[in-house]
Motif scaffolding. Structure first.
Motif, PDB file in Angstrom:
ATOM      1  N   GLN A   1       0.783  -1.236   0.000  1.00 26.86           N
ATOM      2  CA  GLN A   1       0.000   0.000   0.000  1.00 26.86           C
ATOM      3  C   GLN A   1       0.817   1.289   0.000  1.00 26.86           C
ATOM      4  OE1 GLN A   1      -3.210  -0.100  -0.422  1.00 26.86           O
ATOM      5  NE2 GLN A   1      -3.606  -2.271  -0.045  1.00 26.86           N
ATOM      6  N   ILE A   2       2.131   1.227   0.204  1.00 25.99           N
ATOM      7  CA  ILE A   2       2.904   2.469   0.320  1.00 25.99           C
ATOM      8  C   ILE A   2       2.818   3.313  -0.951  1.00 25.99           C
ATOM      9  CG2 ILE A   2       5.087   1.302  -0.300  1.00 25.99           C
ATOM     10  CD1 ILE A   2       4.679   4.387   1.984  1.00 25.99           C
ATOM     11  N   SER A   3       2.824   2.673  -2.097  1.00 26.53           N
ATOM     12  CA  SER A   3       2.739   3.425  -3.356  1.00 26.53           C
ATOM     13  C   SER A   3       1.424   4.194  -3.414  1.00 26.53           C
ATOM     14  CB  SER A   3       2.853   2.459  -4.541  1.00 26.53           C
ATOM     15  OG  SER A   3       2.559   3.131  -5.737  1.00 26.53           O
ATOM     16  N   TYR A   4       0.321   3.517  -3.062  1.00 21.67           N
ATOM     17  CA  TYR A   4      -0.990   4.173  -3.065  1.00 21.67           C
ATOM     18  C   TYR A   4      -1.000   5.360  -2.098  1.00 21.67           C
ATOM     19  CZ  TYR A   4      -5.828   5.146  -1.960  1.00 21.67           C
ATOM     20  OH  TYR A   4      -7.018   5.803  -1.729  1.00 21.67           O
ATOM     21  N   VAL A   5      -0.476   5.137  -0.882  1.00 22.56           N
ATOM     22  CA  VAL A   5      -0.529   6.200   0.135  1.00 22.56           C
ATOM     23  C   VAL A   5       0.281   7.420  -0.308  1.00 22.56           C
ATOM     24  CG1 VAL A   5       0.181   6.805   2.500  1.00 22.56           C
ATOM     25  CG2 VAL A   5      -1.016   4.652   2.075  1.00 22.56           C
ATOM     26  N   LEU A   6       1.477   7.206  -0.835  1.00 22.99           N
ATOM     27  CA  LEU A   6       2.295   8.340  -1.287  1.00 22.99           C
ATOM     28  C   LEU A   6       1.580   9.111  -2.402  1.00 22.99           C
ATOM     29  CD1 LEU A   6       5.811   6.650  -1.275  1.00 22.99           C
ATOM     30  CD2 LEU A   6       5.212   8.704   0.014  1.00 22.99           C
ATOM     31  N   LYS A   7       1.019   8.379  -3.354  1.00 17.44           N
ATOM     32  CA  LYS A   7       0.384   9.048  -4.498  1.00 17.44           C
ATOM     33  C   LYS A   7      -0.902   9.777  -4.092  1.00 17.44           C
ATOM     34  CE  LYS A   7       2.368   6.256  -8.198  1.00 17.44           C
ATOM     35  NZ  LYS A   7       2.112   5.415  -9.387  1.00 17.44           N
ATOM     36  N   ILE A   8      -1.655   9.196  -3.151  1.00 22.43           N
ATOM     37  CA  ILE A   8      -2.908   9.854  -2.762  1.00 22.43           C
ATOM     38  C   ILE A   8      -2.588  11.126  -1.952  1.00 22.43           C
ATOM     39  CG2 ILE A   8      -3.405   8.702  -0.539  1.00 22.43           C
ATOM     40  CD1 ILE A   8      -5.962   9.355  -3.287  1.00 22.43           C
ATOM     41  N   LEU A   9      -1.482  11.117  -1.205  1.00 21.94           N
ATOM     42  CA  LEU A   9      -1.107  12.318  -0.447  1.00 21.94           C
ATOM     43  C   LEU A   9      -0.724  13.446  -1.400  1.00 21.94           C
ATOM     44  CD1 LEU A   9       0.887  10.647   2.466  1.00 21.94           C
ATOM     45  CD2 LEU A   9      -1.272  11.888   2.675  1.00 21.94           C
TER      46      LEU A   9
ATOM     47  N   ASP B   1     -10.310  17.231  -5.752  1.00 19.85           N
ATOM     48  CA  ASP B   1     -10.017  15.948  -5.103  1.00 19.85           C
ATOM     49  C   ASP B   1     -10.143  16.065  -3.590  1.00 19.85           C
ATOM     50  OD1 ASP B   1      -9.518  14.633  -7.445  1.00 19.85           O
ATOM     51  OD2 ASP B   1      -7.343  14.803  -7.327  1.00 19.85           O
ATOM     52  N   ILE B   2      -9.672  17.191  -3.057  1.00 18.31           N
ATOM     53  CA  ILE B   2      -9.674  17.362  -1.604  1.00 18.31           C
ATOM     54  C   ILE B   2     -11.108  17.434  -1.076  1.00 18.31           C
ATOM     55  CG2 ILE B   2      -9.105  19.040   0.213  1.00 18.31           C
ATOM     56  CD1 ILE B   2      -6.524  19.596  -1.493  1.00 18.31           C
ATOM     57  N   VAL B   3     -11.962  18.127  -1.794  1.00 15.00           N
ATOM     58  CA  VAL B   3     -13.371  18.188  -1.386  1.00 15.00           C
ATOM     59  C   VAL B   3     -13.983  16.791  -1.436  1.00 15.00           C
ATOM     60  CG1 VAL B   3     -15.647  19.074  -2.005  1.00 15.00           C
ATOM     61  CG2 VAL B   3     -13.659  20.581  -2.105  1.00 15.00           C
ATOM     62  N   LEU B   4     -13.720  16.081  -2.528  1.00 18.97           N
ATOM     63  CA  LEU B   4     -14.255  14.720  -2.654  1.00 18.97           C
ATOM     64  C   LEU B   4     -13.727  13.805  -1.558  1.00 18.97           C
ATOM     65  CD1 LEU B   4     -14.118  13.941  -6.463  1.00 18.97           C
ATOM     66  CD2 LEU B   4     -16.126  13.954  -5.018  1.00 18.97           C
ATOM     67  N   ALA B   5     -12.430  13.942  -1.286  1.00 21.33           N
ATOM     68  CA  ALA B   5     -11.812  13.076  -0.277  1.00 21.33           C
ATOM     69  C   ALA B   5     -12.442  13.302   1.088  1.00 21.33           C
ATOM     70  CB  ALA B   5     -10.310  13.341  -0.226  1.00 21.33           C
ATOM     71  N   GLN B   6     -12.746  14.558   1.384  1.00 17.52           N
ATOM     72  CA  GLN B   6     -13.380  14.871   2.671  1.00 17.52           C
ATOM     73  C   GLN B   6     -14.742  14.185   2.775  1.00 17.52           C
ATOM     74  OE1 GLN B   6     -13.985  19.063   3.364  1.00 17.52           O
ATOM     75  NE2 GLN B   6     -13.980  18.765   5.559  1.00 17.52           N
ATOM     76  N   GLU B   7     -15.508  14.280   1.680  1.00 20.00           N
ATOM     77  CA  GLU B   7     -16.831  13.641   1.652  1.00 20.00           C
ATOM     78  C   GLU B   7     -16.696  12.122   1.774  1.00 20.00           C
ATOM     79  OE1 GLU B   7     -20.083  15.104   0.494  1.00 20.00           O
ATOM     80  OE2 GLU B   7     -19.195  16.940   1.267  1.00 20.00           O
TER      81      GLU B   7
ATOM     82  N   VAL C   1     -14.096  -0.878  -6.151  1.00 19.55           N
ATOM     83  CA  VAL C   1     -12.734  -0.432  -6.430  1.00 19.55           C
ATOM     84  C   VAL C   1     -11.884  -1.550  -7.036  1.00 19.55           C
ATOM     85  CG1 VAL C   1     -10.615   0.493  -5.405  1.00 19.55           C
ATOM     86  CG2 VAL C   1     -12.858   1.305  -4.615  1.00 19.55           C
ATOM     87  N   PHE C   2     -11.973  -2.744  -6.448  1.00 24.79           N
ATOM     88  CA  PHE C   2     -11.114  -3.821  -6.919  1.00 24.79           C
ATOM     89  C   PHE C   2     -11.795  -4.736  -7.921  1.00 24.79           C
ATOM     90  CE2 PHE C   2      -9.030  -2.691  -2.840  1.00 24.79           C
ATOM     91  CZ  PHE C   2      -7.840  -2.259  -3.389  1.00 24.79           C
TER      92      PHE C   2
ATOM     93  N   ALA D   1     -15.078  10.142  -6.800  1.00 29.10           N
ATOM     94  CA  ALA D   1     -14.797   9.812  -5.406  1.00 29.10           C
ATOM     95  C   ALA D   1     -14.253   8.394  -5.286  1.00 29.10           C
ATOM     96  CB  ALA D   1     -16.057   9.966  -4.558  1.00 29.10           C
ATOM     97  N   ILE D   2     -14.892   7.460  -5.973  1.00 27.35           N
ATOM     98  CA  ILE D   2     -14.421   6.080  -5.949  1.00 27.35           C
ATOM     99  C   ILE D   2     -13.006   5.993  -6.514  1.00 27.35           C
ATOM    100  CG2 ILE D   2     -14.821   3.777  -6.903  1.00 27.35           C
ATOM    101  CD1 ILE D   2     -16.785   4.556  -4.756  1.00 27.35           C
ATOM    102  N   ASP D   3     -12.737   6.835  -7.505  1.00 30.93           N
ATOM    103  CA  ASP D   3     -11.428   6.826  -8.142  1.00 30.93           C
ATOM    104  C   ASP D   3     -10.314   7.134  -7.144  1.00 30.93           C
ATOM    105  OD1 ASP D   3      -9.911   6.573 -10.572  1.00 30.93           O
ATOM    106  OD2 ASP D   3      -9.535   8.715 -10.418  1.00 30.93           O
ATOM    107  N   LEU D   4     -10.645   7.876  -6.090  1.00 32.44           N
ATOM    108  CA  LEU D   4      -9.633   8.209  -5.081  1.00 32.44           C
ATOM    109  C   LEU D   4      -9.127   6.968  -4.344  1.00 32.44           C
ATOM    110  CD1 LEU D   4     -11.156  11.422  -3.460  1.00 32.44           C
ATOM    111  CD2 LEU D   4      -9.131  11.296  -4.904  1.00 32.44           C
ATOM    112  N   LEU D   5      -9.896   5.890  -4.406  1.00 36.98           N
ATOM    113  CA  LEU D   5      -9.494   4.668  -3.703  1.00 36.98           C
ATOM    114  C   LEU D   5      -8.745   3.696  -4.609  1.00 36.98           C
ATOM    115  CD1 LEU D   5     -12.810   4.203  -1.727  1.00 36.98           C
ATOM    116  CD2 LEU D   5     -10.577   4.606  -0.710  1.00 36.98           C
TER     117      LEU D   5
END
Lengths: 185, 86
Positions: free
Chosen positions: A28-36, A116-122, A143-144, B36-40
């Motif tokens: 998951q580290i790659s995902y976490v770095l990129k999402i940040l 993205d930040i607004v969406l992420a908050q929601e 997602v998967f 939103a789903i794309d963020l995951l």
């Protein structure tokens, strides 16, 4: 094996926790770095915050059931929420200390990242409403790309139950997945 | 789901996967409601960003090992790993 803090504040990590931590970190580290970075942090800041994210994760890992620790969908949602919270804290702190001299450029999100930040908050709020089973099924399916039979097998429940739980989960995350301008049912 | 199992999963937009689920439409294939789903999801590969991710992930893991020993803790005589909680 038991896990927890003793009277002196020392935390014991079992072999199992340590193995799970390293495995999940590598997954998951790659995902976490990129999402940040997507949350508007510079790469330098994202690296620091990602370290914090996994430190929080390590200290909380023992609170999760073993099946949760082996469900990628659950881990993704768990890390997303920690990353969002840590990034928010970082941005708040950064805004307070902005007047201090720094060798780094101020972090001003682009309009895409602001969206993205607004969406992420929601999304973070919506995911917090879900149970661990709802999260595993919702993220696994949406997602998967897992199918209902696959999710039923993974969670040891009936396929009809997967569909019912998916429907419930979708209602809980309706706000963050509803296009702007449309009303939620 | 293990990482191995994940790698064997059909793509979200796989026609085969969708054909097997006629009554379940993914939010991700609903027009506009994808962001939103794309963020995951795992972001698309980017060679330049991936090189930074690899280097950063190694640096972070090294910090964990410096602080908690190998791999994430200091083993005591009982076989558990110990770390100071701040």
């Amino acid at each position: 094996m038991a896990h927890g803090a003793n009277a002196s504040g020392v935390v014991a990590f079992t072999d199992e926790i340590v193995r799970d931590f390293e495995r999940i970190y590598r997954e998951q580290i790659s995902y976490v770095l990129k999402i940040l970075v997507r949350f508007g942090l510079s790469r330098t800041s994202a690296e620091d915050v990602a370290h914090d994210v996994f430190e929080v994760f390590l200290l909380k890992l023992h609170t999760l059931e073993e099946t949760e620790r082996h469900t990628v969908a659950s881990m993704r949602a768990f890390l997303f929420r920690i990353a969002w919270n840590r990034a928010s804290n970082y941005r708040r702190l950064h805004s307070v200390v902005r007047e201090k001299p720094t060798e780094f450029l101020p972090e001003t999100p682009t309009s895409d990242r602001a969206f993205d930040i607004v969406l992420a908050q929601e999304l973070a709020r919506d995911l917090a409403k879900l149970s661990s089973l709802q999260t595993a099924i919702f993220i696994g399916f949406e997602v998967f790309g897992m199918t209902a039979p696959e999710l039923a097998e993974e969670q040891h429940i009936e396929e009809s139950e997967v569909r019912r739980i998916l429907d419930e989960a979708r209602k809980s995350v309706r706000r963050s997945t509803t296009p702007p301008g449309e009303t939620t049912p | 789901m293990t990482a191995h199992a994940k790698s064997n999963l059909p793509s979200v937009h796989s026609p085969v996967a969708e054909a097997n689920q006629p009554s379940l439409q993914r939010i991700s294939v609903t027009p506009l409601a994808v962001t939103a789903i794309d963020l995951l999801r795992d972001p698309s590969p980017d060679p330049e960003e991936d090189a930074w991710v690899l280097a950063a992930s190694n640096r972070i893991l090294a910090k964990f090992r410096d602080r908690y020993g190998h791999p994430a803790g200091v083993e005591d005589e009982s076989g558990v790993f110990l770390a100071d909680q701040k």
